[in-house]
Design a protein around this motif. Sequence first.
Motif, PDB file in Angstrom:
ATOM      1  N   ASP A   1      21.985  66.082  -6.752  1.00  0.00           N
ATOM      2  CA  ASP A   1      22.076  65.672  -8.167  1.00  0.00           C
ATOM      3  C   ASP A   1      21.572  67.063  -9.001  1.00  0.00           C
ATOM      4  O   ASP A   1      22.195  67.188  -9.621  1.00  0.00           O
ATOM      5  CB  ASP A   1      19.932  65.343  -8.774  1.00  0.00           C
ATOM      6  N   VAL A   2      21.220  67.989  -8.448  1.00  0.00           N
ATOM      7  CA  VAL A   2      21.442  69.684  -8.454  1.00  0.00           C
ATOM      8  C   VAL A   2      22.156  70.182  -7.877  1.00  0.00           C
ATOM      9  O   VAL A   2      21.844  70.358  -5.987  1.00  0.00           O
ATOM     10  CB  VAL A   2      20.282  70.197  -8.355  1.00  0.00           C
ATOM     11  N   LEU A   3      23.359  70.515  -7.427  1.00  0.00           N
ATOM     12  CA  LEU A   3      24.031  71.610  -6.703  1.00  0.00           C
ATOM     13  C   LEU A   3      23.955  73.352  -7.362  1.00  0.00           C
ATOM     14  O   LEU A   3      24.806  73.711  -8.688  1.00  0.00           O
ATOM     15  CB  LEU A   3      26.080  71.525  -6.020  1.00  0.00           C
ATOM     16  N   LEU A   4      23.850  74.301  -6.159  1.00  0.00           N
ATOM     17  CA  LEU A   4      23.157  75.673  -6.476  1.00  0.00           C
ATOM     18  C   LEU A   4      24.210  76.048  -5.542  1.00  0.00           C
ATOM     19  O   LEU A   4      24.368  76.100  -4.445  1.00  0.00           O
ATOM     20  CB  LEU A   4      22.118  76.171  -6.486  1.00  0.00           C
ATOM     21  N   ASN A   5      25.325  76.463  -6.142  1.00  0.00           N
ATOM     22  CA  ASN A   5      26.466  77.119  -5.446  1.00  0.00           C
ATOM     23  C   ASN A   5      26.305  78.581  -5.873  1.00  0.00           C
ATOM     24  O   ASN A   5      26.418  80.033  -6.183  1.00  0.00           O
ATOM     25  CB  ASN A   5      27.861  77.147  -6.443  1.00  0.00           C
ATOM     26  N   ASN A   6      25.371  78.808  -4.456  1.00  0.00           N
ATOM     27  CA  ASN A   6      24.983  80.134  -3.972  1.00  0.00           C
ATOM     28  C   ASN A   6      25.252  81.187  -2.677  1.00  0.00           C
ATOM     29  O   ASN A   6      25.573  82.646  -3.372  1.00  0.00           O
ATOM     30  CB  ASN A   6      23.301  80.507  -3.519  1.00  0.00           C
ATOM     31  N   ALA A   7      26.506  80.472  -2.289  1.00  0.00           N
ATOM     32  CA  ALA A   7      27.004  81.065  -1.219  1.00  0.00           C
ATOM     33  C   ALA A   7      28.368  82.291  -1.800  1.00  0.00           C
ATOM     34  O   ALA A   7      29.000  81.629  -2.653  1.00  0.00           O
ATOM     35  CB  ALA A   7      27.923  79.996  -0.188  1.00  0.00           C
ATOM     36  N   GLY A   8      27.653  83.523  -0.682  1.00  0.00           N
ATOM     37  CA  GLY A   8      29.289  84.788  -1.318  1.00  0.00           C
ATOM     38  C   GLY A   8      28.712  85.464  -0.234  1.00  0.00           C
ATOM     39  O   GLY A   8      27.920  86.173   0.544  1.00  0.00           O
ATOM     40  N   ILE A   9      29.802  87.161  -0.534  1.00  0.00           N
ATOM     41  CA  ILE A   9      30.454  87.428   0.173  1.00  0.00           C
ATOM     42  C   ILE A   9      30.285  89.262  -1.167  1.00  0.00           C
ATOM     43  O   ILE A   9      30.759  88.567  -2.066  1.00  0.00           O
ATOM     44  CB  ILE A   9      31.110  87.424   1.632  1.00  0.00           C
ATOM     45  N   SER A  10      30.402  90.054  -0.416  1.00  0.00           N
ATOM     46  CA  SER A  10      30.249  91.329  -1.366  1.00  0.00           C
ATOM     47  C   SER A  10      31.751  92.247  -0.450  1.00  0.00           C
ATOM     48  O   SER A  10      31.316  93.040   0.400  1.00  0.00           O
ATOM     49  CB  SER A  10      28.997  92.372  -2.526  1.00  0.00           C
TER      50      SER A  10
END
Length: 279
Positions: A73-82
């Motif tokens: 129902d809710v997608l939190l696109n949190n994956a990330g690198i810097s």
Amino acid sequence: MTILVTGAGTGFGYEVALRLAAKGLSVIAGVEIVAQVHALEQEAKRRGVQLRIEKLDVTHEGDRRNAAEWDVDVLLNNAGISEGGATVDIPAENLRRQYEVNVIGPLMLTQMIVKKMVAKKRGKIVFMSSVAGLTTDPFAGAYASSKHAVEAIAEAMSQELKEFGIEVATVNPGPFLTGFNDRMFETWKNWQDDPSQRLFDYSKLAFPHEQYDPEPVYATTIGVITGEIVSYRNVEPKEIIDQQRKQLDSAWTRKSTDGLGQRSELVQKAFDIKPGMPI
């Protein structure tokens, strides 16, 4: 309501997933590698909460296809690198990886999940962006450019999906002391390049900002996910919002010749500051 949190093995995603579960919400915590499953399981057990933990590397097509089968129902696109380093020094391989993880992978995952949301005529996509998606610092150009891309995608998606009943929002953390920013200034150690050709000695540089306690990011992200907060853009900490607006506005009056031949203030600060400096 079922919430999928990507990048839940560390950082913001880790804490947000656990806190959502503590509220009794149905949470799918997507972690990049299998080794993170056990650590998150143990922490959930310690806190007395239940959540579903799945391997989900957003750059892996098979993982994305598995996730597309879940009822989200809710997608939190949190994956990330810097990826840190001057824009003229970063090797191509590292630059491509920055975009694969922060931009392409999350968008491909969203494409799959949002189609099922459209069929239900409800859903929410939340992008964990950054103030780096609004403004840019020296030695963070690759990371900031990926977050600028996220901002553009989120803005377009917001307009495209309105008629289908799908909400889109961003969370834009500033400099928070989670280790993420300091690790960005250590990625040069794995570069496959010729160090003698670099413009800067990265062993002498650190993230050029004092950093805040991350608590406000958890609260705001959870508020956006649950609908308690309905703002499209959500910058934390709120005390830096005016600073961000001034920095954006300055581009209209700054001249390309300003300060030529001199080291910029933030570049100098990167040389002077110690890693992990709190506010």
